[in-house]
Scaffold this motif. Structure first.
Motif, short mmCIF file in Angstrom:
data_model
loop_
_atom_site.label_atom_id
_atom_site.label_comp_id
_atom_site.label_asym_id
_atom_site.label_seq_id
_atom_site.Cartn_x
_atom_site.Cartn_y
_atom_site.Cartn_z
N THR A 48 0.84 -1.19 0.00
CA THR A 48 0.00 0.00 0.00
C THR A 48 0.88 1.25 0.00
O THR A 48 2.09 1.17 0.19
CB THR A 48 -0.90 0.03 1.24
N VAL A 49 0.24 2.40 -0.17
CA VAL A 49 0.97 3.66 -0.10
C VAL A 49 1.61 3.82 1.27
O VAL A 49 2.77 4.26 1.38
CB VAL A 49 0.04 4.85 -0.40
N ASP A 50 0.88 3.46 2.32
CA ASP A 50 1.43 3.57 3.67
C ASP A 50 2.65 2.65 3.84
O ASP A 50 3.65 3.04 4.46
CB ASP A 50 0.37 3.21 4.71
N ASP A 51 2.57 1.44 3.27
CA ASP A 51 3.73 0.54 3.30
C ASP A 51 4.92 1.19 2.62
O ASP A 51 6.06 1.16 3.12
CB ASP A 51 3.41 -0.78 2.60
N PHE A 52 4.64 1.79 1.46
CA PHE A 52 5.71 2.39 0.67
C PHE A 52 6.37 3.55 1.41
O PHE A 52 7.60 3.68 1.42
CB PHE A 52 5.15 2.87 -0.67
N MET A 53 5.57 4.40 2.04
CA MET A 53 6.14 5.56 2.73
C MET A 53 6.92 5.16 3.97
O MET A 53 7.71 5.96 4.49
CB MET A 53 5.03 6.54 3.09
N ALA A 54 6.73 3.92 4.44
CA ALA A 54 7.43 3.46 5.65
C ALA A 54 8.71 2.69 5.35
O ALA A 54 9.40 2.25 6.29
CB ALA A 54 6.49 2.59 6.47
N ILE A 55 9.09 2.52 4.07
CA ILE A 55 10.28 1.74 3.76
C ILE A 55 11.54 2.47 4.23
O ILE A 55 11.55 3.68 4.41
CB ILE A 55 10.39 1.40 2.25
N PHE A 101 10.08 15.96 -10.82
CA PHE A 101 10.27 17.16 -11.62
C PHE A 101 9.18 18.20 -11.33
O PHE A 101 9.43 19.41 -11.40
CB PHE A 101 10.26 16.78 -13.10
N LEU A 102 7.97 17.75 -11.02
CA LEU A 102 6.85 18.64 -10.72
C LEU A 102 6.41 18.50 -9.27
O LEU A 102 5.23 18.37 -8.96
CB LEU A 102 5.68 18.35 -11.67
N LYS A 103 7.36 18.56 -8.37
CA LYS A 103 7.05 18.33 -6.95
C LYS A 103 6.14 19.40 -6.36
O LYS A 103 5.43 19.15 -5.39
CB LYS A 103 8.34 18.22 -6.13
N GLU A 104 6.14 20.59 -6.96
CA GLU A 104 5.24 21.64 -6.47
C GLU A 104 3.78 21.31 -6.79
O GLU A 104 2.88 21.68 -6.04
CB GLU A 104 5.60 23.00 -7.09
N ARG A 105 3.54 20.59 -7.89
CA ARG A 105 2.18 20.25 -8.30
C ARG A 105 1.71 18.95 -7.65
O ARG A 105 0.55 18.84 -7.24
CB ARG A 105 2.11 20.13 -9.81
N PHE A 106 2.59 17.97 -7.57
CA PHE A 106 2.22 16.65 -7.05
C PHE A 106 2.82 16.47 -5.66
O PHE A 106 3.97 16.07 -5.50
CB PHE A 106 2.69 15.55 -8.01
N GLN A 107 2.02 16.80 -4.66
CA GLN A 107 2.50 16.83 -3.28
C GLN A 107 1.98 15.67 -2.44
O GLN A 107 2.29 15.58 -1.25
CB GLN A 107 2.12 18.16 -2.63
N GLU A 108 1.19 14.78 -3.03
CA GLU A 108 0.66 13.63 -2.31
C GLU A 108 1.43 12.37 -2.70
O GLU A 108 1.80 12.18 -3.87
CB GLU A 108 -0.82 13.43 -2.64
N ALA A 109 1.63 11.50 -1.72
CA ALA A 109 2.27 10.22 -2.01
C ALA A 109 1.31 9.31 -2.75
O ALA A 109 0.09 9.32 -2.49
CB ALA A 109 2.70 9.55 -0.70
N SER A 110 1.84 8.55 -3.69
CA SER A 110 1.03 7.56 -4.41
C SER A 110 1.91 6.38 -4.81
O SER A 110 3.14 6.50 -4.88
CB SER A 110 0.38 8.17 -5.66
N LEU A 111 1.26 5.25 -5.05
CA LEU A 111 1.97 4.04 -5.47
C LEU A 111 1.11 3.35 -6.51
O LEU A 111 -0.07 3.08 -6.26
CB LEU A 111 2.22 3.11 -4.29
N PHE A 112 1.69 3.09 -7.68
CA PHE A 112 0.97 2.42 -8.76
C PHE A 112 1.66 1.11 -9.08
O PHE A 112 2.88 1.06 -9.25
CB PHE A 112 0.92 3.29 -10.02
N HIS A 113 0.87 0.04 -9.15
CA HIS A 113 1.40 -1.28 -9.48
C HIS A 113 1.17 -1.60 -10.95
O HIS A 113 0.07 -1.40 -11.47
CB HIS A 113 0.74 -2.35 -8.61
N TRP A 114 2.20 -2.09 -11.60
CA TRP A 114 2.15 -2.47 -13.01
C TRP A 114 2.19 -3.99 -13.15
O TRP A 114 2.97 -4.66 -12.47
CB TRP A 114 3.35 -1.91 -13.77
#
Length: 309
Positions: A48-55, A101-114
């Protein structure tokens, strides 16, 4: 010419010319490397996103190596031929507050699985994403003593994120320490020039490389010889990284001019004109702050039968 296998563990996440080689090979040998994903195996298909932010961010890149090459000394060049980079069917991409590159625009954490299906992914339908796996990090240890984070690329290669380093390419690096001490990792199943959101499609991979040592061939930085998969056909690519994109672009252009003058015996101004007519400057990555990586690509078709290295 022998073949070797090197497991991922124990990985390392720092450049350090004091590391003991995990494998020592001869020029001409092939090595099959197991590479975990850039998180060091901390991100899994169900994370999950929470898992990812805790690595543990200290494990980022988790490189396989180092590999020593018999006889390699400073002043030599090491050629790394990419024979295969095989993904394992899954990958991930993220956004991280404060990065990208666009950290000012995208300020929320996200995780996408492929989900990776052979040579493509339809995980973001209707988009069909072609897969061209490569290692984002391929490098030798720098001449400086001490431990250094793997994020900034440099003369030694490292975290260049040059997407042309897929199967069929050859990477040439300067040898800066005895043995060269080569490591690789940070595999991407696909990546656009720039790697703008901070990731390509991060994935574990099995990587097969062939090494050749070129004695007394001084290189001032990374050089890539691509296979036919390059959009403009096979190309020569000079890679430069700097804290300023224009500085990196100028350094790459100067190195390409010097290569052409040396190999073609043409004048400096004619090499400059040739670069202006056919060379392509590209931003390979813009997110490994503070370093920007620029690639200067010259199609081989412009120089039929000519070897720049």
């Amino acid at each position: 010419m022998a073949e070797h296998t090197l497991s991922a563990e124990p990985t390392h996440s720092r450049w350090n010319n004091g590391l003991t080689p995990r494998l020592t090979i001869d020029s001409g040998d092939v090595v099959h490397l197991e590479c975990v994903d850039s998180s060091g195996g901390q991100v899994l298909p169900g994370s999950t996103v929470d898992d990812f932010m805790a690595i543990d961010r200290g494990k980022i890149h988790a490189l396989t190596g180092p590999i020593a090459i018999h006889g390699a000394e400073p002043g030599d060049a090491l050629a790394i031929e990419v024979l295969e980079v095989a993904h394992k069917g899954w990958g991930w991409s993220s956004t991280i507050p404060g990065l990208g590159f666009l950290k000012e625009r995208f300020q929320e954490a996200s995780l996408f699985h492929w989900r990776l299906e052979g040579a493509e992914s339809r995980s973001l339908a209707p988009a069909v994403v072609p897969l061209r796996p490569f290692c984002g990090v391929m490098g030798v240890t720098s001449a400086e003593t001490g431990e250094f984070r793997t994020r900034p690329p440099g003369v030694f290669g490292g975290n260049m994120d040059v997407r042309e380093l897929c199967a069929g390419a050859i990477l040439y690096l300067p040898v800066l320490n005895r043995g060269a001490l080569f490591s690789a990792g940070d595999a991407h199943a696909a990546q656009g020039d720039g790697e703008v959101c901070i990731n390509g499609i991060e994935c574990p991979a099995d990587v097969t490389l062939r090494f050749h040592l070129h004695k007394h061939r001084v290189l001032s930085g990374p050089l890539v010889e691509t296979g036919s998969i390059e959009p403009a056909g096979p190309s020569w690519i000079v890679v430069e990284s700097a804290t300023d994109a224009l500085q990196a672009a100028k350094a790459a252009t100067n190195r390409m001019i010097d290569l052409l003058v040396d190999r073609l015996a043409i004048s400096t101004v004619h090499a400059y004109v040739l670069c202006s007519a056919v060379m392509n400057l590209r931003l390979s990555q813009v997110v490994n702050e503070p370093m920007i990586t620029v690639s200067a690509a010259l199609p081989k078709s412009v120089l039929p039968g000519v070897k720049l290295f």
